[in-house]
Design a protein around this motif. Structure first.
Motif, mmCIF file in Angstrom:
data_model
loop_
_atom_site.group_PDB
_atom_site.id
_atom_site.type_symbol
_atom_site.label_atom_id
_atom_site.label_comp_id
_atom_site.label_asym_id
_atom_site.label_seq_id
_atom_site.Cartn_x
_atom_site.Cartn_y
_atom_site.Cartn_z
ATOM 1 N N ASP A 42 30.379 16.062 -10.586
ATOM 2 C CA ASP A 42 29.045 16.081 -11.166
ATOM 3 C C ASP A 42 28.094 16.630 -10.105
ATOM 4 O OD1 ASP A 42 28.599 13.965 -9.407
ATOM 5 O OD2 ASP A 42 28.591 12.433 -10.973
ATOM 6 N N ASP A 43 26.818 16.382 -10.229
ATOM 7 C CA ASP A 43 25.868 16.953 -9.277
ATOM 8 C C ASP A 43 25.894 16.271 -7.918
ATOM 9 O OD1 ASP A 43 24.958 18.824 -11.098
ATOM 10 O OD2 ASP A 43 23.385 17.501 -11.868
ATOM 11 N N ASN A 44 26.567 15.128 -7.836
ATOM 12 C CA ASN A 44 26.546 14.354 -6.601
ATOM 13 C C ASN A 44 27.871 14.307 -5.854
ATOM 14 O OD1 ASN A 44 23.776 13.462 -7.003
ATOM 15 N ND2 ASN A 44 24.592 12.150 -8.635
ATOM 16 N N SER A 45 28.982 14.387 -6.566
ATOM 17 C CA SER A 45 30.263 14.182 -5.892
ATOM 18 C C SER A 45 31.408 14.791 -6.674
ATOM 19 C CB SER A 45 30.522 12.682 -5.701
ATOM 20 O OG SER A 45 30.521 12.026 -6.956
ATOM 21 N N CYS A 46 32.535 14.963 -5.978
ATOM 22 C CA CYS A 46 33.800 15.317 -6.607
ATOM 23 C C CYS A 46 34.582 14.036 -6.863
ATOM 24 C CB CYS A 46 34.598 16.253 -5.713
ATOM 25 S SG CYS A 46 33.842 17.878 -5.512
ATOM 26 N N PHE A 47 35.410 14.044 -7.900
ATOM 27 C CA PHE A 47 36.103 12.839 -8.319
ATOM 28 C C PHE A 47 37.606 12.915 -8.037
ATOM 29 C CE2 PHE A 47 32.458 13.046 -11.270
ATOM 30 C CZ PHE A 47 31.865 11.822 -10.974
ATOM 31 N N SER A 48 38.160 11.761 -7.706
ATOM 32 C CA SER A 48 39.616 11.607 -7.675
ATOM 33 C C SER A 48 40.096 10.909 -8.948
ATOM 34 C CB SER A 48 40.042 10.810 -6.440
ATOM 35 O OG SER A 48 39.437 9.526 -6.441
ATOM 36 N N ASP A 49 39.171 10.553 -9.828
ATOM 37 C CA ASP A 49 39.484 9.808 -11.047
ATOM 38 C C ASP A 49 40.442 10.581 -11.946
ATOM 39 O OD1 ASP A 49 37.027 8.977 -9.884
ATOM 40 O OD2 ASP A 49 36.534 7.868 -11.693
ATOM 41 N N VAL A 50 41.347 9.842 -12.589
ATOM 42 C CA VAL A 50 42.257 10.403 -13.581
ATOM 43 C C VAL A 50 42.268 9.474 -14.785
ATOM 44 C CG1 VAL A 50 44.607 11.184 -14.081
ATOM 45 C CG2 VAL A 50 43.679 11.410 -11.758
ATOM 46 N N GLU A 51 42.100 10.043 -15.964
ATOM 47 C CA GLU A 51 42.146 9.265 -17.193
ATOM 48 C C GLU A 51 43.235 9.809 -18.110
ATOM 49 O OE1 GLU A 51 38.389 8.258 -19.107
ATOM 50 O OE2 GLU A 51 37.317 9.058 -17.364
ATOM 51 N N ARG A 52 43.828 8.905 -18.873
ATOM 52 C CA ARG A 52 44.896 9.282 -19.797
ATOM 53 C C ARG A 52 44.458 8.972 -21.227
ATOM 54 N NH1 ARG A 52 50.316 6.916 -18.036
ATOM 55 N NH2 ARG A 52 49.269 4.939 -18.490
ATOM 56 N N TYR A 53 44.630 9.958 -22.101
ATOM 57 C CA TYR A 53 44.231 9.815 -23.498
ATOM 58 C C TYR A 53 45.458 9.592 -24.370
ATOM 59 C CZ TYR A 53 42.450 11.042 -28.139
ATOM 60 O OH TYR A 53 42.121 11.032 -29.476
ATOM 61 N N ASP A 54 45.431 8.510 -25.139
ATOM 62 C CA ASP A 54 46.490 8.209 -26.092
ATOM 63 C C ASP A 54 46.067 8.714 -27.468
ATOM 64 O OD1 ASP A 54 47.650 6.099 -28.269
ATOM 65 O OD2 ASP A 54 49.083 6.437 -26.642
ATOM 66 N N ILE A 55 46.826 9.632 -28.013
ATOM 67 C CA ILE A 55 46.449 10.305 -29.248
ATOM 68 C C ILE A 55 46.454 9.347 -30.431
ATOM 69 C CG2 ILE A 55 47.123 12.122 -30.870
ATOM 70 C CD1 ILE A 55 48.234 13.626 -28.396
ATOM 71 N N GLU A 56 47.456 8.481 -30.511
ATOM 72 C CA GLU A 56 47.576 7.598 -31.666
ATOM 73 C C GLU A 56 46.446 6.578 -31.731
ATOM 74 O OE1 GLU A 56 51.400 5.838 -31.804
ATOM 75 O OE2 GLU A 56 52.409 7.694 -32.387
ATOM 76 N N SER A 57 46.070 6.021 -30.578
ATOM 77 C CA SER A 57 45.013 5.002 -30.562
ATOM 78 C C SER A 57 43.630 5.593 -30.349
ATOM 79 C CB SER A 57 45.298 3.964 -29.472
ATOM 80 O OG SER A 57 45.244 4.565 -28.180
ATOM 81 N N ASP A 58 43.559 6.906 -30.054
ATOM 82 C CA ASP A 58 42.286 7.573 -29.770
ATOM 83 C C ASP A 58 41.522 6.808 -28.690
ATOM 84 O OD1 ASP A 58 40.175 9.424 -30.018
ATOM 85 O OD2 ASP A 58 39.165 8.220 -31.552
#
Length: 270
Positions: A72-88
Motif C-alpha cells: 500500500d502507500d506505507n509498506s510492502c506486505f509479507s501477508d498471504v491469504e487463501r481463498y476457498d471457492i466453496e465457502s467463499d
C-alpha cells in the motif's frame, strides 16, 4: 494494479473462471474480488480479502487461490491469504519470510512460489516457496537478477520469470528455474524490456503481454518458443498497459465477445 488468475476445476464443469483481486481504484487500495464466468458473460462480486493492497500475485494450487504479498502507500506486505471457492471465504496462512510488493507467483510441483518483488527498499532476487501441508515458506535458490513487476509462468515443469524492473530500469532478461535440479539459467531475452509485464503459458509457449519499456507503455505481445530458445512478436492488444493481469480461460471467444463494450474497463482476448 489488478491481477487475474484462471481456475479450471471439475467442480465447475471444467470451465475456466477469471478472478480479479485487489488493486487501486485511484482513490484507495482495494481488498475486493470479482469473478468472471464466461458462460454467463458476467462479473460477480465475491468475498473480499482481509488486507487491502495492490501489487499482489495470485496462484491456484489444488483448488484454493492464494493472494501473495503486495503493498500500500506505507509498506510492502509479507501477508498471504487463501481463498476457498466453496465457502467463499479468505483466511490467513503463514506469511512469507520477506515482504514482497510487485511479486510474481506460480504454482508448481505442489508448491506456491513467490519470485522477486520489492521489500520497500530494493528489488529482490530471492525466491521462496509455500508448502500447504506444512503451512510454511522456505527460501530456495535465488535468481541471477533482482526484479519486481516481473511475470512468472510454468512450462514443461520449469518456472519462467520474465522481465520486470530492477531499481533503475525495465528488464529484457528472462530466467528459467528447474526445481528438479534446483538450477536457474538465463534463456533468450525479450525483444524489448518489459516492466509490469503480464505473462501466461498457452499451447506450449510463454506469452508476454504489454508492460513498460522505460519510455512508453506497450500493447505488443511476444511469445517464447522453448525448442528454438527465441522470443518473437505475435500480435498486440487493444490498449497499451502495464501491471495488468493475464489469464488463460478455456472457452470460446464468442462467449466473451461483449466484455468491456461500453466500458473503460476493457478486457482483451486472443
Amino acid at each position: 494494479m489488478v491481477y487475474s488468475y484462471r481456475l479450471n476445476s471439475r467442480k465447475y464443469q471444467g470451465v475456466g473462471k477469471v478472478y480479479a483481486v485487489g488493486g487501486h481504484d485511484g482513490n484507495e487500495h482495494l481488498g475486493n474480488m470479482e469473478m468472471f464466468d464466461p458462460h454467463t458473460n458476467k462479473w460477480m462480486m465475491k468475498a473480499s480479502m482481509n488486507t487491502k493492497r495492490r501489487g499482489i500475485a495470485l496462484a491456484a494450487l489444488g483448488g484454493p487461490i492464494y493472494a501473495i504479498g503486495g503493498l500500500d502507500d506505507n509498506s510492502c506486505f509479507s501477508d498471504v491469504e487463501r481463498y476457498d471457492i466453496e465457502s467463499d471465504r479468505w483466511s490467513a496462512v503463514a506469511p512469507m519470510n520477506t515482504p514482497r510488493g510487485g511479486v510474481g507467483s506460480v504454482a508448481l510441483g505442489g508448491y506456491v512460489y513467490a519470485v522477486g518483488g520489492n521489500d520497500g527498499v530494493a528489488s529482490l532476487s530471492s525466491v521462496e516457496r509455500f508448502d500447504p501441508h506444512l503451512n510454511k515458506w522456505t527460501d530456495v535458490r535465488e535468481m541471477g537478477q533482482r526484479r519486481a513487476g516481473n511475470g512468472v509462468s510454468e512450462l514443461n515443469g520449469c518456472l519462467y520469470v520474465v522481465g520486470g524492473f530492477d531499481d533503475n530500469s525495465p528488464l529484457s532478461s528472462v530466467e528459467r528455474f528447474d526445481p528438479r535440479t534446483n538450477h536457474w539459467e538465463y534463456v533468450a531475452e525479450l525483444t524489448t524490456p518489459r516492466g509490469g509485464v503480464g505473462v501466461a503459458t498457452v499451447m506450449g509457449r510463454v506469452f508476454a503481454v504489454g508492460g513498460h519499456n522505460g519510455n512508453i507503455y506497450l500493447n505488443t505481445v511476444e511469445a517464447f518458443e522453448p525448442r528454438m530458445n527465441r522470443w518473437e512478436l505475435v500480435g498486440s492488444v487493444s490498449h497499451c498497459r502495464a501491471g495488468a493481469g493475464v489469464a488463460v480461460c478455456s472457452t470460446h471467444i464468442s462467449q466473451i465477445r461483449d466484455v468491456g463494450q461500453g466500458s473503460s474497463n476493457v478486457a482483451d482476448c486472443m
